[in-house]
Design an enzyme around this catalytic site. Structure first.
Site, PDB file in Angstrom:
ATOM      1  N   ASN A  32     -41.594  10.380  30.713  1.00 54.27           N
ATOM      2  CA  ASN A  32     -41.265  10.147  31.514  1.00 54.27           C
ATOM      3  C   ASN A  32     -41.427  11.065  32.581  1.00 54.27           C
ATOM      4  OD1 ASN A  32     -38.083   9.842  33.110  1.00 54.27           O
ATOM      5  ND2 ASN A  32     -39.259   8.188  32.722  1.00 54.27           N
ATOM      6  N   HIS A  34     -41.691  14.575  35.580  1.00 55.25           N
ATOM      7  CA  HIS A  34     -42.075  14.548  36.875  1.00 55.25           C
ATOM      8  C   HIS A  34     -41.994  15.503  36.633  1.00 55.25           C
ATOM      9  CE1 HIS A  34     -38.692  16.993  34.877  1.00 55.25           C
ATOM     10  NE2 HIS A  34     -38.239  16.322  34.022  1.00 55.25           N
ATOM     11  N   HIS A  37     -42.516  18.766  34.387  1.00 53.90           N
ATOM     12  CA  HIS A  37     -43.184  18.445  33.399  1.00 53.90           C
ATOM     13  C   HIS A  37     -44.976  18.972  33.798  1.00 53.90           C
ATOM     14  CE1 HIS A  37     -40.270  15.504  31.976  1.00 53.90           C
ATOM     15  NE2 HIS A  37     -40.419  16.635  30.833  1.00 53.90           N
ATOM     16  N   ASP A 152     -34.691  24.696  29.108  1.00 55.14           N
ATOM     17  CA  ASP A 152     -34.168  24.201  27.891  1.00 55.14           C
ATOM     18  C   ASP A 152     -34.458  25.563  27.477  1.00 55.14           C
ATOM     19  OD1 ASP A 152     -34.274  21.440  27.776  1.00 55.14           O
ATOM     20  OD2 ASP A 152     -35.620  21.302  28.388  1.00 55.14           O
ATOM     21  N   GLN A 155     -34.048  26.305  23.648  1.00 53.48           N
ATOM     22  CA  GLN A 155     -35.061  25.635  22.967  1.00 53.48           C
ATOM     23  C   GLN A 155     -36.752  26.762  22.531  1.00 53.48           C
ATOM     24  OE1 GLN A 155     -36.657  21.284  23.023  1.00 53.48           O
ATOM     25  NE2 GLN A 155     -38.148  22.527  24.391  1.00 53.48           N
ATOM     26  N   SER A 187     -34.794  16.511  35.199  1.00 52.22           N
ATOM     27  CA  SER A 187     -34.693  16.834  34.140  1.00 52.22           C
ATOM     28  C   SER A 187     -35.145  14.823  33.683  1.00 52.22           C
ATOM     29  CB  SER A 187     -33.079  16.317  33.008  1.00 52.22           C
ATOM     30  OG  SER A 187     -32.767  15.735  32.217  1.00 52.22           O
ATOM     31  N   SER A 188     -35.285  14.147  32.414  1.00 51.08           N
ATOM     32  CA  SER A 188     -35.548  12.718  33.075  1.00 51.08           C
ATOM     33  C   SER A 188     -34.281  12.643  32.515  1.00 51.08           C
ATOM     34  CB  SER A 188     -36.332  12.232  31.735  1.00 51.08           C
ATOM     35  OG  SER A 188     -37.834  13.474  31.777  1.00 51.08           O
TER      36      SER A 188
HETATM   37  P1  AMP Z   1     -38.935  17.511  27.756  1.00 53.51           P
HETATM   38  O1  AMP Z   1     -39.642  16.379  27.537  1.00 53.51           O
HETATM   39  O2  AMP Z   1     -37.996  16.770  28.357  1.00 53.51           O
HETATM   40  O3  AMP Z   1     -38.890  17.191  26.051  1.00 53.51           O
HETATM   41  O4  AMP Z   1     -39.330  18.560  28.160  1.00 53.51           O
HETATM   42  C1  AMP Z   1     -40.934  18.683  28.188  1.00 53.51           C
HETATM   43  C2  AMP Z   1     -40.739  20.390  28.380  1.00 53.51           C
HETATM   44  O5  AMP Z   1     -40.740  19.944  29.571  1.00 53.51           O
HETATM   45  C3  AMP Z   1     -40.380  21.327  28.110  1.00 53.51           C
HETATM   46  O6  AMP Z   1     -40.565  22.376  28.080  1.00 53.51           O
HETATM   47  C4  AMP Z   1     -38.965  21.205  28.974  1.00 53.51           C
HETATM   48  O7  AMP Z   1     -37.973  22.555  28.903  1.00 53.51           O
HETATM   49  C5  AMP Z   1     -39.781  20.990  30.341  1.00 53.51           C
HETATM   50  N1  AMP Z   1     -38.889  20.253  31.270  1.00 53.51           N
HETATM   51  C6  AMP Z   1     -38.618  19.566  31.839  1.00 53.51           C
HETATM   52  N2  AMP Z   1     -37.598  19.908  32.241  1.00 53.51           N
HETATM   53  C7  AMP Z   1     -38.153  21.339  33.013  1.00 53.51           C
HETATM   54  C8  AMP Z   1     -37.871  21.434  34.345  1.00 53.51           C
HETATM   55  N3  AMP Z   1     -37.101  20.732  35.909  1.00 53.51           N
HETATM   56  N4  AMP Z   1     -38.780  22.610  34.306  1.00 53.51           N
HETATM   57  C9  AMP Z   1     -39.442  23.577  34.083  1.00 53.51           C
HETATM   58  N5  AMP Z   1     -39.515  22.524  32.781  1.00 53.51           N
HETATM   59  C10 AMP Z   1     -38.957  21.272  32.871  1.00 53.51           C
END
Ligand code: AMP
Length: 284
Positions: A32, A34, A37, A152, A155, A187-188
């Site tokens: 998902n 954005h 990512h 995150d 994390q 954020s997703s």
């Molecule tokens: P997720 O798909 O939400 O697990 O995120 C995958 C990676 O993308 C993780 O390392 C997140 O920290 C990073 N991420 C998610 N949202 C953002 C954002 N707004 N800015 C930078 N990195 C992001």
């Protein structure tokens, strides 16, 4: 761009890059996608020859009653977006490929001190699930570089600790938070917000900015922090947030409460708009 759904196909591609003496990066995601990512992919591209993006909604990091089943999945759009930024390989495995056995299996335990508080408190077991899947992805992809988002923050620190504690020869990169024009961190889960909540959501970042400005301008910020923190929480609740899970000022490396305002620090916040939890942070 190559899309593979099983680890055998993934490893066949990796073997070709290895034989050609290439370097590659892994960007782990749950899909998902954005602009945040895609930013991770672009950051990695400056440093390596090839990019692998994994798309895997990891059941191990979701707790009971969380949104594993309904987490937004959009593989076709994700692949279009990744093609657009020049990603080389998308690894989108089935749950049975990553976890062939149901039930008993070897799992990793996240750094206890880093994982105990904040997200760990609200989501017991979450970080053990994260480090277990990241470890498996590292072993499958064997990247030279892995990219994680500052979004995150906890994390990021936990993965950093894991790589150091387990001596993984992988360079890590922390990518800055990508935000909407009004400051809301992408954020997703933002798509769960209704119009009214979406208008309220940027308050979270505004609060962090205001706190950072005040802390910078205050002579003895540690002394005034409890009052500043409590006022900020009250204001978020009055504005319409249903709950502030935490709003803390901690040391960047240990995520422990700050003892010396000269240390590198970070403000971390998680707050709820109805069922949607929003996270944000700001390094000082
Ligand atoms: P997720 O798909 O939400 O697990 O995120 C995958 C990676 O993308 C993780 O390392 C997140 O920290 C990073 N991420 C998610 N949202 C953002 C954002 N707004 N800015 C930078 N990195 C992001």
């Amino acid at each position: 761009m190559n899309l593979v759904h099983d680890s055998a196909s993934l490893q066949a591609q990796i073997a070709l890059w290895q034989a050609a003496g290439k370097r590659w990066a892994l960007v782990p995601t749950m899909g998902n996608l954005h602009a945040g990512h895609l930013g991770l992919v672009q950051q990695a591209q400056r440093q390596v020859d090839h990019i692998v993006v994994s798309i895997f909604v990891n059941p191990l990091q979701f707790g009971e009653g969380e949104d594993f089943a309904t987490y937004p999945r959009s593989l076709t759009a994700d692949c279009d977006a990744l093609r657009g930024v020049g990603c080389d390989l998308v690894f989108c495995p089935a749950v049975t490929d990553i976890y062939p056995t149901t039930g008993a299996m070897t799992k990793l335990q996240a750094h206890a001190a880093l994982a105990a508080r904040f997200e760990g408190e609200s989501r017991p077991g979450h970080f053990d699930g994260v480090v277990t899947v990241v470890a498996k992805l590292f072993n499958l992809v064997r990247p030279h570089l892995a990219v994680f988002g500052q979004k995150d923050y906890q994390q990021w620190r936990i993965v950093q600790a894991m790589v150091s504690d387990l001596n993984w020869p992988i360079q890590l990169l922390k990518a800055p938070i990508a935000r909407d024009d009004d400051g809301l961190a992408l954020s997703s889960r933002n798509q769960y917000l209704n119009l009214e909540q979406r208008q309220l959501a940027p308050r979270l970042y505004q609060t962090l900015q205001l706190l950072a400005d005040t802390l910078h301008a205050t002579k003895d910020p540690l002394k005034y922090w409890p009052e500043l923190q409590s006022n900020a929480v009250t204001e978020l609740l009055m504005a319409g947030f249903n709950k502030v899970d935490y709003l803390v000022w901690v040391e960047q490396h240990t995520l422990a409460p700050l003892k010396d305002p000269q240390q590198a620090s970070v403000l971390l916040v998680a707050a709820r708009l109805d069922k949607t939890r929003l996270l944000d942070n700001l390094e000082l």
